[in-house]
Design a protein around this motif. Structure first.
Motif, PDB file in Angstrom:
ATOM      1  N   PRO A  46      -4.361  -7.151  -1.361  1.00  0.00           N
ATOM      2  CA  PRO A  46      -5.736  -6.774  -1.029  1.00  0.00           C
ATOM      3  C   PRO A  46      -6.054  -7.167   0.421  1.00  0.00           C
ATOM      4  CG  PRO A  46      -5.650  -7.888  -3.152  1.00  0.00           C
ATOM      5  CD  PRO A  46      -4.310  -8.084  -2.489  1.00  0.00           C
ATOM      6  N   THR A  47      -6.532  -6.204   1.185  1.00  0.00           N
ATOM      7  CA  THR A  47      -6.700  -6.397   2.627  1.00  0.00           C
ATOM      8  C   THR A  47      -8.123  -6.065   3.056  1.00  0.00           C
ATOM      9  OG1 THR A  47      -4.422  -5.595   2.814  1.00  0.00           O
ATOM     10  CG2 THR A  47      -5.659  -5.800   4.865  1.00  0.00           C
ATOM     11  N   ASN A  81      -1.957  -2.210   7.602  1.00  0.00           N
ATOM     12  CA  ASN A  81      -1.027  -2.152   6.476  1.00  0.00           C
ATOM     13  C   ASN A  81       0.364  -1.704   6.907  1.00  0.00           C
ATOM     14  OD1 ASN A  81      -2.565  -3.146   4.421  1.00  0.00           O
ATOM     15  ND2 ASN A  81      -3.241  -1.163   3.670  1.00  0.00           N
ATOM     16  N   LYS A 110      -3.137  -4.830 -10.595  1.00  0.00           N
ATOM     17  CA  LYS A 110      -4.069  -3.991  -9.849  1.00  0.00           C
ATOM     18  C   LYS A 110      -5.392  -3.841 -10.592  1.00  0.00           C
ATOM     19  CE  LYS A 110      -1.928   0.270 -11.538  1.00  0.00           C
ATOM     20  NZ  LYS A 110      -1.350   1.554 -11.175  1.00  0.00           N
ATOM     21  N   PHE A 120      -8.332  -8.024  -8.214  1.00  0.00           N
ATOM     22  CA  PHE A 120      -8.783  -7.728  -6.846  1.00  0.00           C
ATOM     23  C   PHE A 120     -10.047  -8.512  -6.520  1.00  0.00           C
ATOM     24  CE2 PHE A 120      -6.673  -3.236  -6.518  1.00  0.00           C
ATOM     25  CZ  PHE A 120      -5.438  -3.863  -6.568  1.00  0.00           C
ATOM     26  N   GLU A 134      -5.766  -1.943  -0.740  1.00  0.00           N
ATOM     27  CA  GLU A 134      -4.631  -2.779  -1.122  1.00  0.00           C
ATOM     28  C   GLU A 134      -3.339  -2.125  -0.680  1.00  0.00           C
ATOM     29  OE1 GLU A 134      -6.652  -1.394  -3.566  1.00  0.00           O
ATOM     30  OE2 GLU A 134      -8.121  -2.966  -3.170  1.00  0.00           O
ATOM     31  N   SER A 172      -9.048 -11.933  -5.481  1.00  0.00           N
ATOM     32  CA  SER A 172      -8.472 -12.000  -4.143  1.00  0.00           C
ATOM     33  C   SER A 172      -9.538 -11.811  -3.058  1.00  0.00           C
ATOM     34  CB  SER A 172      -7.377 -10.948  -3.999  1.00  0.00           C
ATOM     35  OG  SER A 172      -6.822 -11.015  -2.703  1.00  0.00           O
ATOM     36  N   TYR A 173     -10.334 -10.757  -3.180  1.00  0.00           N
ATOM     37  CA  TYR A 173     -11.393 -10.534  -2.182  1.00  0.00           C
ATOM     38  C   TYR A 173     -12.425 -11.661  -2.230  1.00  0.00           C
ATOM     39  CZ  TYR A 173      -9.568  -5.813  -1.435  1.00  0.00           C
ATOM     40  OH  TYR A 173      -8.767  -4.751  -1.113  1.00  0.00           O
ATOM     41  N   TYR A 215       0.468  -6.222  -5.096  1.00  0.00           N
ATOM     42  CA  TYR A 215      -0.579  -5.599  -4.276  1.00  0.00           C
ATOM     43  C   TYR A 215      -1.125  -6.620  -3.293  1.00  0.00           C
ATOM     44  CZ  TYR A 215       0.011  -2.600  -8.230  1.00  0.00           C
ATOM     45  OH  TYR A 215       0.590  -1.827  -9.188  1.00  0.00           O
ATOM     46  N   THR A 240     -10.743  -1.271  -6.633  1.00  0.00           N
ATOM     47  CA  THR A 240     -11.274  -1.713  -5.341  1.00  0.00           C
ATOM     48  C   THR A 240     -12.795  -1.576  -5.328  1.00  0.00           C
ATOM     49  OG1 THR A 240      -9.330  -0.580  -4.474  1.00  0.00           O
ATOM     50  CG2 THR A 240     -10.832  -1.539  -2.870  1.00  0.00           C
TER      51      THR A 240
END
Ligand SMILES: [Zn+2]
Length: 419
Positions: free
Chosen positions: A178-179, A346, A195, A200, A165, A203-204, A176, A231
């Motif tokens: 999330p990537t 990022n 967070k 997360f 993130e 988002s994921y 944050y 994560t």
């Protein structure tokens, strides 16, 4: 928070490359020639059209479809209706952006400047448009998921991923992003104001949902994180059975912080020993996990004898905590070992977000805006002096495009009429 996408009418626009405006206007006069041209273009793309679920035409158009010409903002465009399911497709020529007065060549310059990290305001100044028009353009492009666009380029869904993130701010609040990255492309760039593992996971989970729609049997085999709890937990929840590894380079950079009070040259030398240790283990072709276990023990012992028992103990505890994630990286040669490519993505986002005040308010369309930035990251070719100069991330990963022009590709790939 206003970052959820609003529900909207089904967009069945198809952007067609007519090569130049003269060709388009010449074709407008003759239905047969126009339809032949559009059908040939669709055939060359190999994309299916989004008919209604019940349609018997199987994703294609026939010469028996119904055609009408309409005037839109002073320009004549065609609409094609499927006679079976009545779905209407709007054929948008390449020199027009959907619902926008901005011309694609102006948008192209503004998007390149945005991608380069120039603020929305300055991009607007150099392109003589309003910052809001640019913001809206980005949000419109971001309506289309990164996963959809990447799979349209023929990239397979990633089996090994990097997840982390990016930290950013919305006014004074921490937020944050999330990537998910695989190789040179961003597969997911989300937004979360918390967070927590739940946030997360949500988002994921957006990435996973779209991926499963495309390929119901899709499974992630391995995910590399930096070891942050939320994560790791979200990966475990979404991808049970996937190997969860911890980034080795991150481990390397973390070691000096476990040796507080030790002089800088000693810490530096221990870091370099740790580097050699990890490197040697990765180079082995067999028993990599066993070798790493042994070497970590010896390394902690040697720290205890050379710099002090308390340091040795602290490092041993840290190893104990993290080694399972490092073992995972070594156990499967296909696992990525470091998250460098994700850090690069990022960092690229960092420059843009820092320069964009429009992003930093709670009522913004963050999800769409960030998705558009991810599209630009994936589709805009690297600059002349770069390692893969002239190619973009998607091409480096082996993807193929409808045309050789990134802006036109962006228009076509984010067309709502294709599936
Ligand atoms: Zn149909």
């Amino acid at each position: 928070m206003g970052h959820a996408a609003k529900p909207r009418r089904h967009n069945r626009t198809i952007t067609v490359d007519f090569r130049d405006e003269a060709t388009y206007f010449a074709l407008l006069g003759t239905t047969k020639a126009f339809v032949e041209f559009v059908l040939a273009f669709l055939l060359s793309l190999g994309f299916q059209l989004t008919h209604k679920a019940s349609c018997s035409e199987g994703g294609s158009l026939t010469r028996h479809s119904h055609y009408v010409r309409i005037r839109l903002g002073g320009l004549t465009i065609w609409r094609i209706q499927c006679t079976a399911c009545k779905a209407v497709f709007t054929v948008l020529p390449h020199f027009v952006l959907r619902y926008r007065r901005m011309r694609p060549d102006v948008a192209r310059q503004a998007l390149i400047a945005t991608h380069g990290g120039l603020s929305l305001e300055w991009c607007a100044v150099i392109c003589n448009i309003s910052p809001m028009a640019l913001y809206r353009l980005l949000c419109a492009l971001g309506q289309h998921s990164v996963v959809i666009v990447l799979t349209r380029c023929g990239l397979p869904l990633p089996t090994y991923i990097l997840a982390d993130e990016k930290h950013s701010r919305c006014l004074t609040d921490k937020v944050y992003l999330p990537t998910i990255v695989s190789g040179r492309v961003i597969w997911h760039l989300g937004y979360s104001d918390s967070k927590s593992a739940a946030a997360f996971t949500a988002s994921y989970g957006d990435f996973q949902r779209v991926a499963l729609q495309i390929e119901p049997a899709y499974r992630v085999r391995g995910a590399l994180t930096d070891g942050f709890d939320s994560t790791t937990q979200s990966m475990r929840t979404l991808f049970p059975g996937a190997r969860l590894g911890y980034c080795l380079r991150h481990a390397l950079n973390k070691l000096p912080s476990k040796l507080m009070g030790v002089s800088a040259p000693v810490r530096k030398s221990l870091r370099s020993q740790f580097h050699t240790l990890l490197h040697r283990c990765r180079q082995r072709t067999s028993l990599r996990v066993v070798a790493l276990g042994q070497r970590l023990r010896h390394f902690a012992d040697s720290i205890a004898t050379t710099v002090g028992a308390d340091h040795g103990e602290r490092v041993r505890h840290w190893f104990q905590d993290k080694k399972a994630g490092w073992y995972t990286v070594l156990a499967d040669p296909r696992m990525p070992a470091s998250s460098t490519l994700l850090d690069q993505a990022n960092n690229a986002m960092d420059r843009k977000l820092f320069a964009m005040k429009g992003f930093h308010h709670p009522g913004g369309s963050q999800a769409a805006f960030l998705t558009a930035l991810a599209h630009l990251y994936n589709l805009i070719p690297y600059q002349r002096r770069a390692l893969n100069a002239g190619q973009c991330g998607v091409e480096v990963e082996g993807g193929v495009f409808p045309t050789t022009d990134w802006m036109l590709n962006l228009q076509i790939l984010t067309s709502g009429g294709f599936r």
